[in-house]
Motif scaffolding. Sequence first.
Motif, PDB file in Angstrom:
ATOM      1  N   SER A 113      72.270  42.403  15.572  1.00  0.00           N
ATOM      2  CA  SER A 113      71.715  43.130  14.431  1.00  0.00           C
ATOM      3  C   SER A 113      70.431  42.460  13.981  1.00  0.00           C
ATOM      4  O   SER A 113      70.237  41.257  14.175  1.00  0.00           O
ATOM      5  N   LEU A 114      69.563  43.261  13.413  1.00  0.00           N
ATOM      6  CA  LEU A 114      68.325  42.783  12.799  1.00  0.00           C
ATOM      7  C   LEU A 114      68.417  43.082  11.316  1.00  0.00           C
ATOM      8  O   LEU A 114      68.784  44.202  10.939  1.00  0.00           O
ATOM      9  N   ASP A 115      68.105  42.125  10.482  1.00  0.00           N
ATOM     10  CA  ASP A 115      68.050  42.399   9.051  1.00  0.00           C
ATOM     11  C   ASP A 115      66.898  43.346   8.776  1.00  0.00           C
ATOM     12  O   ASP A 115      65.833  43.242   9.388  1.00  0.00           O
ATOM     13  N   TYR A 116      67.125  44.252   7.848  1.00  0.00           N
ATOM     14  CA  TYR A 116      66.101  45.229   7.498  1.00  0.00           C
ATOM     15  C   TYR A 116      64.776  44.546   7.161  1.00  0.00           C
ATOM     16  O   TYR A 116      63.713  44.979   7.600  1.00  0.00           O
ATOM     17  N   GLY A 117      64.835  43.458   6.424  1.00  0.00           N
ATOM     18  CA  GLY A 117      63.618  42.749   6.032  1.00  0.00           C
ATOM     19  C   GLY A 117      62.839  42.177   7.199  1.00  0.00           C
ATOM     20  O   GLY A 117      61.628  42.006   7.130  1.00  0.00           O
ATOM     21  N   ASP A 118      63.543  41.871   8.283  1.00  0.00           N
ATOM     22  CA  ASP A 118      62.888  41.320   9.471  1.00  0.00           C
ATOM     23  C   ASP A 118      62.437  42.396  10.444  1.00  0.00           C
ATOM     24  O   ASP A 118      61.816  42.092  11.461  1.00  0.00           O
ATOM     25  N   ALA A 119      62.783  43.647  10.181  1.00  0.00           N
ATOM     26  CA  ALA A 119      62.490  44.741  11.110  1.00  0.00           C
ATOM     27  C   ALA A 119      61.386  45.659  10.601  1.00  0.00           C
ATOM     28  O   ALA A 119      61.297  46.817  11.010  1.00  0.00           O
ATOM     29  N   GLY A 120      60.531  45.150   9.751  1.00  0.00           N
ATOM     30  CA  GLY A 120      59.476  45.967   9.162  1.00  0.00           C
ATOM     31  C   GLY A 120      58.535  46.589  10.176  1.00  0.00           C
ATOM     32  O   GLY A 120      57.980  47.662   9.953  1.00  0.00           O
ATOM     33  N   TYR A 121      58.358  45.927  11.325  1.00  0.00           N
ATOM     34  CA  TYR A 121      57.473  46.438  12.373  1.00  0.00           C
ATOM     35  C   TYR A 121      58.039  47.694  13.049  1.00  0.00           C
ATOM     36  O   TYR A 121      57.349  48.339  13.823  1.00  0.00           O
ATOM     37  N   LEU A 122      59.287  48.050  12.757  1.00  0.00           N
ATOM     38  CA  LEU A 122      59.876  49.275  13.317  1.00  0.00           C
ATOM     39  C   LEU A 122      59.659  50.500  12.426  1.00  0.00           C
ATOM     40  O   LEU A 122      59.988  51.612  12.812  1.00  0.00           O
ATOM     41  N   PHE A 123      59.114  50.275  11.241  1.00  0.00           N
ATOM     42  CA  PHE A 123      58.916  51.376  10.294  1.00  0.00           C
ATOM     43  C   PHE A 123      57.443  51.594  10.033  1.00  0.00           C
ATOM     44  O   PHE A 123      56.690  50.624   9.965  1.00  0.00           O
ATOM     45  N   PRO A 124      57.014  52.816   9.830  1.00  0.00           N
ATOM     46  CA  PRO A 124      57.755  54.062  10.037  1.00  0.00           C
ATOM     47  C   PRO A 124      57.961  54.335  11.536  1.00  0.00           C
ATOM     48  O   PRO A 124      57.076  54.055  12.354  1.00  0.00           O
ATOM     49  N   VAL A 125      59.112  54.857  11.875  1.00  0.00           N
ATOM     50  CA  VAL A 125      59.466  55.058  13.276  1.00  0.00           C
ATOM     51  C   VAL A 125      58.569  56.086  13.955  1.00  0.00           C
ATOM     52  O   VAL A 125      58.368  56.031  15.169  1.00  0.00           O
TER      53      VAL A 125
END
Length: 118
Positions: free
Chosen positions: A12-24
């Motif tokens: 799993s990736l924490d939402y805070g660490d996955a900012g580069y995936l947004f916006p999809v």
Amino acid sequence: MLKGHFESAGASLDYGDAGYLFPVDELDATVLQYRDAQLALNDVDGSNVIVVAPTSLATSYFLTQHALTAILVDDLPVSVQTQIDGELDGSLDTIEFIQIGKWNSDSPNHSLREFTNA
């Protein structure tokens, strides 16, 4: 009832660490949403999926409201793959999809009357 790979996910990736995936929508990768994402995720073993996990009540609400999304890891730019690989304990080699959001399985409606004898 919750359905998907939240309990069986390989990582799993924490939402805070996955900012580069947004916006999809702006990702340079294969991004499947809604029914297409359900079908793709249904055909993959949970250990080959990374889920984006909430880190607070607000991020939990955001992810719950987000359309079920499956991102094909092999299609992500190398720079993004490197970032993800650095945040995981294991290897990214076996991971096929990143799951954002969740979908619910159909469940029968229950009335409150059923719980009066509990």
